[in-house]
Design a protein around this motif. Structure first.
Motif, PDB file in Angstrom:
ATOM      1  N   SER A 182       0.975  -1.313  -0.098  1.00 57.94           N
ATOM      2  CA  SER A 182       0.111   0.194   0.059  1.00 57.94           C
ATOM      3  C   SER A 182       0.802   1.271   0.068  1.00 57.94           C
ATOM      4  CB  SER A 182      -0.926   0.000   1.163  1.00 57.94           C
ATOM      5  OG  SER A 182      -0.198   0.065   2.441  1.00 57.94           O
ATOM      6  N   GLU A 183       1.988   1.168  -0.553  1.00 55.89           N
ATOM      7  CA  GLU A 183       2.985   2.219  -0.433  1.00 55.89           C
ATOM      8  C   GLU A 183       3.786   2.491  -2.063  1.00 55.89           C
ATOM      9  OE1 GLU A 183       5.034   2.414   3.869  1.00 55.89           O
ATOM     10  OE2 GLU A 183       6.153   1.593   2.327  1.00 55.89           O
ATOM     11  N   LEU A 184       3.904   3.859  -2.306  1.00 54.25           N
ATOM     12  CA  LEU A 184       4.390   4.162  -3.259  1.00 54.25           C
ATOM     13  C   LEU A 184       5.796   4.555  -3.050  1.00 54.25           C
ATOM     14  CD1 LEU A 184       4.284   4.865  -6.489  1.00 54.25           C
ATOM     15  CD2 LEU A 184       3.487   7.100  -5.985  1.00 54.25           C
ATOM     16  N   VAL A 185       6.681   3.706  -3.935  1.00 53.66           N
ATOM     17  CA  VAL A 185       8.226   4.025  -3.450  1.00 53.66           C
ATOM     18  C   VAL A 185       8.922   4.802  -4.821  1.00 53.66           C
ATOM     19  CG1 VAL A 185      10.539   2.946  -3.023  1.00 53.66           C
ATOM     20  CG2 VAL A 185       8.183   1.853  -1.940  1.00 53.66           C
ATOM     21  N   MET A 186       9.453   5.880  -4.693  1.00 56.12           N
ATOM     22  CA  MET A 186      10.086   6.359  -5.723  1.00 56.12           C
ATOM     23  C   MET A 186      11.532   6.778  -5.273  1.00 56.12           C
ATOM     24  SD  MET A 186       7.029   9.140  -6.679  1.00 56.12           S
ATOM     25  CE  MET A 186       6.961   9.799  -5.099  1.00 56.12           C
ATOM     26  N   ASN A 187      12.257   6.761  -6.300  1.00 59.10           N
ATOM     27  CA  ASN A 187      13.893   7.160  -6.505  1.00 59.10           C
ATOM     28  C   ASN A 187      13.863   8.432  -7.148  1.00 59.10           C
ATOM     29  OD1 ASN A 187      14.597   4.918  -5.026  1.00 59.10           O
ATOM     30  ND2 ASN A 187      15.055   3.823  -6.769  1.00 59.10           N
ATOM     31  N   LEU A 188      14.344   9.721  -6.486  1.00 59.80           N
ATOM     32  CA  LEU A 188      13.942  11.024  -7.154  1.00 59.80           C
ATOM     33  C   LEU A 188      15.368  11.708  -6.919  1.00 59.80           C
ATOM     34  CD1 LEU A 188      10.586  11.851  -5.841  1.00 59.80           C
ATOM     35  CD2 LEU A 188      11.043  10.915  -7.986  1.00 59.80           C
ATOM     36  N   GLY A 189      16.363  10.944  -6.822  1.00 53.56           N
ATOM     37  CA  GLY A 189      17.963  11.721  -6.604  1.00 53.56           C
ATOM     38  C   GLY A 189      18.202  12.113  -5.295  1.00 53.56           C
ATOM     39  N   PHE A 190      17.382  11.698  -4.212  1.00 52.52           N
ATOM     40  CA  PHE A 190      17.631  12.061  -2.986  1.00 52.52           C
ATOM     41  C   PHE A 190      18.570  10.801  -2.241  1.00 52.52           C
ATOM     42  CE2 PHE A 190      13.329  13.750  -3.114  1.00 52.52           C
ATOM     43  CZ  PHE A 190      13.731  15.281  -2.915  1.00 52.52           C
ATOM     44  N   SER A 191      19.070  11.345  -1.164  1.00 54.15           N
ATOM     45  CA  SER A 191      20.047  10.060  -0.695  1.00 54.15           C
ATOM     46  C   SER A 191      19.209   9.063   0.150  1.00 54.15           C
ATOM     47  CB  SER A 191      20.830  10.781   0.514  1.00 54.15           C
ATOM     48  OG  SER A 191      19.927  11.152   1.699  1.00 54.15           O
ATOM     49  N   HIS A 192      17.615   9.255  -0.147  1.00 53.73           N
ATOM     50  CA  HIS A 192      16.741   7.966   0.468  1.00 53.73           C
ATOM     51  C   HIS A 192      15.747   7.853  -0.377  1.00 53.73           C
ATOM     52  CE1 HIS A 192      15.221  12.116   1.741  1.00 53.73           C
ATOM     53  NE2 HIS A 192      14.227  11.347   1.665  1.00 53.73           N
ATOM     54  N   ARG A 195       8.679   7.293   0.121  1.00 51.72           N
ATOM     55  CA  ARG A 195       7.738   6.461   0.413  1.00 51.72           C
ATOM     56  C   ARG A 195       6.526   7.142   0.791  1.00 51.72           C
ATOM     57  NH1 ARG A 195       8.813   1.019   1.115  1.00 51.72           N
ATOM     58  NH2 ARG A 195      11.213   0.387   0.883  1.00 51.72           N
ATOM     59  N   MET A 196       5.458   6.981  -0.010  1.00 52.61           N
ATOM     60  CA  MET A 196       3.980   7.616   0.279  1.00 52.61           C
ATOM     61  C   MET A 196       2.927   6.629   0.563  1.00 52.61           C
ATOM     62  SD  MET A 196       4.279  10.805  -2.531  1.00 52.61           S
ATOM     63  CE  MET A 196       2.691  11.453  -1.617  1.00 52.61           C
ATOM     64  N   GLN A 197       2.258   6.660   1.522  1.00 53.51           N
ATOM     65  CA  GLN A 197       1.068   5.944   1.980  1.00 53.51           C
ATOM     66  C   GLN A 197      -0.011   6.150   0.726  1.00 53.51           C
ATOM     67  OE1 GLN A 197       1.321   3.433   4.183  1.00 53.51           O
ATOM     68  NE2 GLN A 197      -0.605   2.472   3.689  1.00 53.51           N
ATOM     69  N   ILE A 198      -0.444   5.169   0.321  1.00 53.13           N
ATOM     70  CA  ILE A 198      -1.614   5.304  -0.788  1.00 53.13           C
ATOM     71  C   ILE A 198      -2.931   5.231  -0.015  1.00 53.13           C
ATOM     72  CG2 ILE A 198      -2.855   4.443  -2.772  1.00 53.13           C
ATOM     73  CD1 ILE A 198      -0.291   3.123  -3.726  1.00 53.13           C
ATOM     74  N   PRO A 199      -3.798   6.457  -0.022  1.00 55.65           N
ATOM     75  CA  PRO A 199      -5.155   6.600   0.475  1.00 55.65           C
ATOM     76  C   PRO A 199      -6.029   5.529   0.160  1.00 55.65           C
ATOM     77  CG  PRO A 199      -4.258   8.890  -0.307  1.00 55.65           C
ATOM     78  CD  PRO A 199      -3.366   7.800  -1.026  1.00 55.65           C
ATOM     79  N   ALA A 200      -7.029   5.351   1.055  1.00 53.25           N
ATOM     80  CA  ALA A 200      -7.882   4.457   0.659  1.00 53.25           C
ATOM     81  C   ALA A 200      -9.071   4.902  -0.296  1.00 53.25           C
ATOM     82  CB  ALA A 200      -9.000   4.020   1.940  1.00 53.25           C
ATOM     83  N   VAL A 206       2.042   1.692 -12.096  1.00 56.75           N
ATOM     84  CA  VAL A 206       3.187   2.145 -12.550  1.00 56.75           C
ATOM     85  C   VAL A 206       3.515   1.402 -13.986  1.00 56.75           C
ATOM     86  CG1 VAL A 206       5.701   2.501 -12.024  1.00 56.75           C
ATOM     87  CG2 VAL A 206       4.050   2.492 -10.325  1.00 56.75           C
ATOM     88  N   GLU A 207       3.921   2.256 -14.833  1.00 60.16           N
ATOM     89  CA  GLU A 207       4.253   1.491 -16.267  1.00 60.16           C
ATOM     90  C   GLU A 207       5.779   2.176 -16.516  1.00 60.16           C
ATOM     91  OE1 GLU A 207       1.091   2.766 -18.850  1.00 60.16           O
ATOM     92  OE2 GLU A 207      -0.372   1.638 -17.932  1.00 60.16           O
ATOM     93  N   GLU A 208       6.568   1.100 -17.050  1.00 60.14           N
ATOM     94  CA  GLU A 208       7.750   1.452 -17.609  1.00 60.14           C
ATOM     95  C   GLU A 208       8.592   2.186 -16.298  1.00 60.14           C
ATOM     96  OE1 GLU A 208       7.372   3.599 -20.896  1.00 60.14           O
ATOM     97  OE2 GLU A 208       6.471   1.981 -22.199  1.00 60.14           O
ATOM     98  N   ASN A 209       8.323   1.959 -15.121  1.00 61.56           N
ATOM     99  CA  ASN A 209       9.083   2.402 -14.081  1.00 61.56           C
ATOM    100  C   ASN A 209       8.791   4.095 -13.891  1.00 61.56           C
ATOM    101  OD1 ASN A 209       9.953  -0.010 -13.320  1.00 61.56           O
ATOM    102  ND2 ASN A 209      11.804  -0.105 -14.478  1.00 61.56           N
ATOM    103  N   THR A 210       8.407   4.685 -14.852  1.00 60.36           N
ATOM    104  CA  THR A 210       8.331   6.152 -14.850  1.00 60.36           C
ATOM    105  C   THR A 210       7.327   6.657 -14.934  1.00 60.36           C
ATOM    106  OG1 THR A 210       9.172   6.212 -17.213  1.00 60.36           O
ATOM    107  CG2 THR A 210      10.821   6.380 -15.548  1.00 60.36           C
ATOM    108  N   ARG A 211       6.199   6.028 -15.353  1.00 61.09           N
ATOM    109  CA  ARG A 211       4.717   6.444 -15.750  1.00 61.09           C
ATOM    110  C   ARG A 211       3.833   6.042 -14.679  1.00 61.09           C
ATOM    111  NH1 ARG A 211       4.641   8.565 -21.001  1.00 61.09           N
ATOM    112  NH2 ARG A 211       6.431   7.796 -22.307  1.00 61.09           N
ATOM    113  N   LEU A 212       3.060   7.058 -14.126  1.00 59.69           N
ATOM    114  CA  LEU A 212       2.285   6.928 -12.970  1.00 59.69           C
ATOM    115  C   LEU A 212       0.608   7.210 -13.229  1.00 59.69           C
ATOM    116  CD1 LEU A 212       4.337   8.300 -10.053  1.00 59.69           C
ATOM    117  CD2 LEU A 212       4.517   5.874 -10.739  1.00 59.69           C
TER     118      LEU A 212
END
Length: 261
Positions: A182-192, A195-200, A206-212
């Protein structure tokens, strides 16, 4: 007043003329306002009541105590029917409605939504099955809410039957996203990782790792969550890196140019 034995009037004779001219302009302005007030319609009022002039902005007692009838402007604001608000809302097939006073509940294939309407708005269902949103009061606030709540009602019908979606795209080297439970995990150039909790009531694909693709029945919740995702890396104007909407156009800027030899 004298300064070093000289009179200011003698040194600057134009000062007094300028002050007199300004005073004459003020008198002419007062006279013009009085003329406009006298041309307005006459308003009679019982004794002891003060009316506020719409032109001069003064409170003046009128009636027997004043000894004269005040002539002032009488303005009436007529709120016209909203072009969006007066359109009926169609109810798709397979939708169940429950109208209880000022609360409307809608149930469909994608779930259930409800809306509480203010006292300025009334909701009725016609014999043809259409939903009619009308003004209960003829006020400015009711006029402002008329078209808004008609649109919100229509969004409820579309939401529980078809749903709404927002598409985003990640642009940047190493930028990628994935859904873990239930989480959206993204790599955006930060050191970490972000992670975002997907609301109910909302699903993320996610398509091709870059399209949401953010999908849900509540249009406000879908737009709010998509905006929260974009806020982590708004697109910058030089290389266009960041998270942008699929149909968003980024105005690019020209970078610094070195000195030509």
């Amino acid at each position: 007043m004298h300064v070093a034995g000289l009179s200011l009037t003698c040194m600057w004779p134009g000062y007094l003329d300028r002050d007199r001219e300004r005073e004459r302009e003020r008198e002419r302005a007062r006279a013009s306002w009085s003329a406009m007030a006298s041309m307005a319609c006459s308003v009679s009022s019982p004794s002891g009541i003060c009316l506020r002039s719409g032109l001069a902005g003064e409170r003046v007692p009128v009636g027997a105590n004043a000894g004269a009838t005040l002539r002032t402007s009488s303005l009436r604001i007529e709120c016209k029917e909203s072009r969006i608000g007066k359109r009926p809302v169609e109810v798709p097939q397979g939708i169940t409605l429950t109208l209880d006073g000022q609360c409307l509940a809608v149930k469909g294939p994608l779930g259930e939504l409800s809306q509480v309407y203010p006292r300025e708005i009334n909701v009725t269902r016609e014999e043809s099955g259409l939903i009619k949103v009308v003004k209960a009061l003829d006020t400015r606030r009711a006029q402002q809410m008329h078209g808004l709540f008609r649109t919100l009602t229509d969004n409820m019908m579309v939401g529980v039957s078809k749903g709404f979606e927002k598409k985003l795209q990640l642009v940047g080297v190493g930028y990628r996203a994935a859904v873990e439970k239930s989480e959206l995990v993204m790599n955006l150039g930060f050191s970490h990782q972000v992670r975002m909790q997907i609301p109910a009531g909302i699903t993320v694909k996610v398509e091709e790792n870059t399209r949401l693709t953010v999908f849900g029945r509540d249009k406000c919740a879908v737009g709010d969550f998509a905006a929260s995702i974009r806020s982590w890396r708004p697109p910058e104007p030089y290389k266009g890196k960041g998270i942008k909407y699929a149909n968003e156009v980024i105005r690019r800027k020209e970078g610094k140019v070195g000195k030509k030899k």
